[in-house]
Design a protein around this motif. Structure first.
Motif, PDB file in Angstrom:
ATOM      1  N   ILE A 119       0.862  -1.184   0.000  1.00 49.66           N
ATOM      2  CA  ILE A 119       0.000   0.000   0.000  1.00 49.66           C
ATOM      3  C   ILE A 119       0.895   1.229   0.000  1.00 49.66           C
ATOM      4  O   ILE A 119       1.696   1.416   0.915  1.00 49.66           O
ATOM      5  CB  ILE A 119      -0.917   0.010   1.235  1.00 49.66           C
ATOM      6  CG1 ILE A 119      -1.830  -1.221   1.201  1.00 49.66           C
ATOM      7  CG2 ILE A 119      -1.725   1.295   1.302  1.00 49.66           C
ATOM      8  CD1 ILE A 119      -2.680  -1.389   2.450  1.00 49.66           C
ATOM      9  N   PRO A 120       0.834   2.057  -1.021  1.00 47.69           N
ATOM     10  CA  PRO A 120       1.733   3.216  -1.104  1.00 47.69           C
ATOM     11  C   PRO A 120       1.454   4.227   0.005  1.00 47.69           C
ATOM     12  O   PRO A 120       0.297   4.480   0.366  1.00 47.69           O
ATOM     13  CB  PRO A 120       1.438   3.812  -2.487  1.00 47.69           C
ATOM     14  CG  PRO A 120       0.050   3.351  -2.814  1.00 47.69           C
ATOM     15  CD  PRO A 120      -0.097   2.001  -2.177  1.00 47.69           C
ATOM     16  N   ALA A 121       2.522   4.787   0.559  1.00 52.76           N
ATOM     17  CA  ALA A 121       2.372   5.793   1.613  1.00 52.76           C
ATOM     18  C   ALA A 121       2.006   7.136   1.001  1.00 52.76           C
ATOM     19  O   ALA A 121       2.539   7.511  -0.048  1.00 52.76           O
ATOM     20  CB  ALA A 121       3.675   5.923   2.390  1.00 52.76           C
ATOM     21  N   PRO A 122       1.107   7.871   1.620  1.00 52.76           N
ATOM     22  CA  PRO A 122       0.769   9.199   1.103  1.00 52.76           C
ATOM     23  C   PRO A 122       1.931  10.162   1.297  1.00 52.76           C
ATOM     24  O   PRO A 122       2.707  10.019   2.244  1.00 52.76           O
ATOM     25  CB  PRO A 122      -0.437   9.615   1.955  1.00 52.76           C
ATOM     26  CG  PRO A 122      -0.283   8.834   3.222  1.00 52.76           C
ATOM     27  CD  PRO A 122       0.356   7.532   2.844  1.00 52.76           C
ATOM     28  N   ASP A 123       2.060  11.115   0.398  1.00 52.27           N
ATOM     29  CA  ASP A 123       3.137  12.086   0.541  1.00 52.27           C
ATOM     30  C   ASP A 123       2.871  13.004   1.724  1.00 52.27           C
ATOM     31  O   ASP A 123       3.676  13.118   2.646  1.00 52.27           O
ATOM     32  CB  ASP A 123       3.290  12.904  -0.743  1.00 52.27           C
ATOM     33  CG  ASP A 123       4.411  13.928  -0.617  1.00 52.27           C
ATOM     34  OD1 ASP A 123       5.337  13.701   0.187  1.00 52.27           O
ATOM     35  OD2 ASP A 123       4.366  14.957  -1.311  1.00 52.27           O
ATOM     36  N   ASN A 147       5.534   3.016  11.494  1.00 51.49           N
ATOM     37  CA  ASN A 147       4.394   3.451  10.681  1.00 51.49           C
ATOM     38  C   ASN A 147       4.557   4.902  10.217  1.00 51.49           C
ATOM     39  O   ASN A 147       3.601   5.667  10.210  1.00 51.49           O
ATOM     40  CB  ASN A 147       3.095   3.287  11.477  1.00 51.49           C
ATOM     41  CG  ASN A 147       1.875   3.245  10.572  1.00 51.49           C
ATOM     42  OD1 ASN A 147       1.939   2.817   9.422  1.00 51.49           O
ATOM     43  ND2 ASN A 147       0.746   3.702  11.090  1.00 51.49           N
ATOM     44  N   HIS A 148       5.811   5.258   9.832  1.00 54.64           N
ATOM     45  CA  HIS A 148       6.058   6.638   9.390  1.00 54.64           C
ATOM     46  C   HIS A 148       5.294   6.982   8.120  1.00 54.64           C
ATOM     47  O   HIS A 148       5.234   8.151   7.719  1.00 54.64           O
ATOM     48  CB  HIS A 148       7.562   6.861   9.176  1.00 54.64           C
ATOM     49  CG  HIS A 148       8.156   5.961   8.137  1.00 54.64           C
ATOM     50  ND1 HIS A 148       8.752   4.759   8.454  1.00 54.64           N
ATOM     51  CD2 HIS A 148       8.241   6.075   6.788  1.00 54.64           C
ATOM     52  CE1 HIS A 148       9.181   4.180   7.346  1.00 54.64           C
ATOM     53  NE2 HIS A 148       8.879   4.959   6.320  1.00 54.64           N
ATOM     54  N   ALA A 149       4.702   5.974   7.493  1.00 59.28           N
ATOM     55  CA  ALA A 149       3.845   6.257   6.340  1.00 59.28           C
ATOM     56  C   ALA A 149       2.696   7.182   6.733  1.00 59.28           C
ATOM     57  O   ALA A 149       2.189   7.946   5.907  1.00 59.28           O
ATOM     58  CB  ALA A 149       3.293   4.952   5.761  1.00 59.28           C
ATOM     59  N   LEU A 194       6.242  12.915   3.416  1.00 53.95           N
ATOM     60  CA  LEU A 194       6.765  11.576   3.632  1.00 53.95           C
ATOM     61  C   LEU A 194       8.276  11.616   3.854  1.00 53.95           C
ATOM     62  O   LEU A 194       8.800  10.923   4.736  1.00 53.95           O
ATOM     63  CB  LEU A 194       6.434  10.682   2.432  1.00 53.95           C
ATOM     64  CG  LEU A 194       6.989   9.253   2.477  1.00 53.95           C
ATOM     65  CD1 LEU A 194       6.455   8.503   3.691  1.00 53.95           C
ATOM     66  CD2 LEU A 194       6.635   8.507   1.181  1.00 53.95           C
ATOM     67  N   ASP A 195       8.978  12.427   3.080  1.00 54.74           N
ATOM     68  CA  ASP A 195      10.426  12.521   3.233  1.00 54.74           C
ATOM     69  C   ASP A 195      10.795  13.011   4.635  1.00 54.74           C
ATOM     70  O   ASP A 195      11.723  12.489   5.266  1.00 54.74           O
ATOM     71  CB  ASP A 195      11.003  13.467   2.176  1.00 54.74           C
ATOM     72  CG  ASP A 195      12.515  13.566   2.259  1.00 54.74           C
ATOM     73  OD1 ASP A 195      13.191  12.550   2.035  1.00 54.74           O
ATOM     74  OD2 ASP A 195      13.030  14.670   2.572  1.00 54.74           O
ATOM     75  N   PHE A 196      10.051  13.987   5.129  1.00 51.61           N
ATOM     76  CA  PHE A 196      10.300  14.522   6.469  1.00 51.61           C
ATOM     77  C   PHE A 196      10.004  13.467   7.531  1.00 51.61           C
ATOM     78  O   PHE A 196      10.770  13.283   8.485  1.00 51.61           O
ATOM     79  CB  PHE A 196       9.438  15.764   6.690  1.00 51.61           C
ATOM     80  CG  PHE A 196       9.772  16.538   7.935  1.00 51.61           C
ATOM     81  CD1 PHE A 196      10.901  17.328   8.000  1.00 51.61           C
ATOM     82  CD2 PHE A 196       8.946  16.474   9.047  1.00 51.61           C
ATOM     83  CE1 PHE A 196      11.210  18.047   9.144  1.00 51.61           C
ATOM     84  CE2 PHE A 196       9.247  17.186  10.199  1.00 51.61           C
ATOM     85  CZ  PHE A 196      10.383  17.969  10.236  1.00 51.61           C
ATOM     86  N   ALA A 219      11.779   9.311  11.505  1.00 55.10           N
ATOM     87  CA  ALA A 219      11.761   7.903  11.886  1.00 55.10           C
ATOM     88  C   ALA A 219      13.181   7.353  12.027  1.00 55.10           C
ATOM     89  O   ALA A 219      13.482   6.602  12.967  1.00 55.10           O
ATOM     90  CB  ALA A 219      10.980   7.089  10.858  1.00 55.10           C
ATOM     91  N   ALA A 220      14.049   7.722  11.092  1.00 51.69           N
ATOM     92  CA  ALA A 220      15.436   7.257  11.159  1.00 51.69           C
ATOM     93  C   ALA A 220      16.102   7.736  12.439  1.00 51.69           C
ATOM     94  O   ALA A 220      16.819   6.975  13.113  1.00 51.69           O
ATOM     95  CB  ALA A 220      16.209   7.759   9.934  1.00 51.69           C
ATOM     96  N   LYS A 221      15.861   8.991  12.799  1.00 49.14           N
ATOM     97  CA  LYS A 221      16.445   9.539  14.024  1.00 49.14           C
ATOM     98  C   LYS A 221      15.860   8.836  15.250  1.00 49.14           C
ATOM     99  O   LYS A 221      16.578   8.575  16.231  1.00 49.14           O
ATOM    100  CB  LYS A 221      16.177  11.040  14.092  1.00 49.14           C
ATOM    101  CG  LYS A 221      16.865  11.739  15.243  1.00 49.14           C
ATOM    102  CD  LYS A 221      16.778  13.244  15.103  1.00 49.14           C
ATOM    103  CE  LYS A 221      17.570  13.943  16.196  1.00 49.14           C
ATOM    104  NZ  LYS A 221      17.561  15.427  16.026  1.00 49.14           N
ATOM    105  N   ALA A 222      14.578   8.506  15.192  1.00 48.77           N
ATOM    106  CA  ALA A 222      13.922   7.841  16.326  1.00 48.77           C
ATOM    107  C   ALA A 222      14.497   6.453  16.564  1.00 48.77           C
ATOM    108  O   ALA A 222      14.780   6.058  17.707  1.00 48.77           O
ATOM    109  CB  ALA A 222      12.416   7.751  16.064  1.00 48.77           C
TER     110      ALA A 222
END
Length: 412
Positions: free
Chosen positions: A8-12, A150-152, A179-181, A186-189
């Motif tokens: 399921i594609p993540a919304p921008d 679930n950063h999507a 989404l990029d933000f 999420a990576a930092k978390a």
């Protein structure tokens, strides 16, 4: 058991309508909460965080309203509930997930603001075993990891230093986060919870005297990006963990250029070496080059000790690292600056000593004023700026000496 992805594609852009705030470090919390509320975001919170927000006059829902269950066991159990984790982990564009959320009355959460019990700080303080264990956060890491996975659909903020960038992103995207933000947050978390768990596992191994644990984790917080790594073409960063260890990691840089990996490594070696000498018994100076001692000596004063240490190998001392075990005074500083030195580490420095050398000119007077504020009383620099007159005027106004070499030498 492997779980098949549903693709399921993540919304921008995801609008932020509801935020859950549960933090130990409340730095900047109220201003951030006010900005969120002003943007029409519903605030949900827990315990002391909820009280702080309510005391600031902001509307806030207690998390127990979402879970239908009160906080219990001295707050140990408050967010570990399907009403919270369903709100964080639900894939909103998945019909089955959406149906489950509707069936159980789970309201989605779009933004989570959470930082952890200060395990590293408590460990570093030398607290007793029970106090350290009590500061192992459980609900926080679980909530952070759920949100980050679930950063999507969910943005997770673990650092008060990111509050401004979150508000700026919300303003730029008219109340939504991209989404990029969300990926970057999420990576930092995940990095934060990994470092946190590393500190906990490391402490257990230390406390139980397990010399070689089956699994060993390392983690730390970035203190500064370094000038370069072991070689100029390599990048490096300086990280610290929760260890209670004085030295370079707890030092404060008063002035000078950005440090490199070699600077840190050699400075630590110099600090460890000079730390072998009792400052109440004698002044001591250690000179290090490439992690090897060029000279080390004791004396009645730092000036005398430095002269002896330098005499051991005056050639190798050029471009070295110097550590002293007493407050650096003007007499010692005057001798030290006669030879090019990369770093000087000391317990302190008298005002007459914190001198500035720059390999580039001061384009404006502000850099000079910062050096003066740090205690510098003399400056050497190439000169050649269009604003040299303003820089000179600032030096004259503050009564400091300034020498122009006329030669600019950059190292990139």
């Amino acid at each position: 058991m492997a779980v098949a992805a549903k693709n399921i594609p993540a919304p921008d852009l995801v609008p932020v309508r509801r935020a859950l705030l549960s933090v130990f470090d409340k730095t900047g919390l109220i201003d951030f909460a006010k900005a969120l509320a002003a943007a029409g975001v519903e605030l949900v919170s827990t315990g002391g965080t909820a009280k702080a927000i309510a005391d600031a006059g902001l509307p806030v829902r207690d998390v127990s309203e979402l879970t239908g269950f009160p906080e219990i066991m001295d707050g140990r159990v408050k967010t570990l509930h399907p009403g919270v984790h369903g709100a964080l982990l639900g894939v909103r564009d998945d019909p089955e997930h959406s149906a489950a959320m509707r069936k159980y009355g789970i309201e989605p959460i779009d933004l989570v603001v959470s930082n952890l019990y200060p395990f590293e700080e408590v460990r570093r303080s030398g607290a007793d075993y029970a106090s350290i264990v009590e500061n192992i956060d459980i609900g926080g890491p679980a909530m952070i990891r759920a949100s980050a996975k679930n950063h999507a659909y969910v943005a997770i903020v673990t650092d008060p230093g990111d509050y401004a960038s979150v508000l700026n992103a919300l303003e730029m995207n008219i109340g939504s986060l991209s989404l990029d933000f969300r990926k970057k947050l999420a990576a930092k978390a995940f990095a934060r919870t990994a470092s946190y768990d590393a500190a906990i596992s490391g402490w257990f191994a230390e406390a139980l005297e397990i010399e070689h644990p089956t699994w060993r984790a390392f983690g730390g917080r970035l203190v500064e990006v370094m000038r370069y790594g072991e070689n100029p073409h390599q990048s490096a960063g300086f990280y610290v963990n929760g260890d209670k260890r004085p030295g370079v990691a707890t030092a404060r840089q008063l002035q000078g250029k950005q440090l490199s990996y070699n600077n840190i490594n050699d400075t630590d070696a110099a600090f460890e070496l000079v730390g072998e000498f009792d400052p109440d018994l004698s002044a001591a100076v250690a000179i290090i080059k490439h992690a090897n001692p060029c000279g080390v000596a004791e004396g009645d004063s730092l000036k005398a000790a430095y002269a002896k240490a330098l005499a051991c190998d005056p050639v190798s001392a050029f471009g070295g690292i110097i550590a002293v075990n007493r407050t650096l005074d003007a007499e010692a500083a005057e001798e030290i600056v006669k030879t090019f030195t990369e770093v000087i580490i000391a317990p302190g420095a008298t005002d007459e000593a914190a001198v500035v050398a720059s390999d580039a000119f001061f384009p404006f007077a502000d850099g000079l004023l910062s050096a003066i504020a740090a205690g510098a009383t003399a400056v050497i620099q190439p000169g050649g700026s269009m604003n040299d007159k303003d820089v000179i005027a600032a030096a004259d106004e503050h009564g400091i000496a300034m020498v122009f070499t006329g030669i600019r030498h950059f190292r990139h």
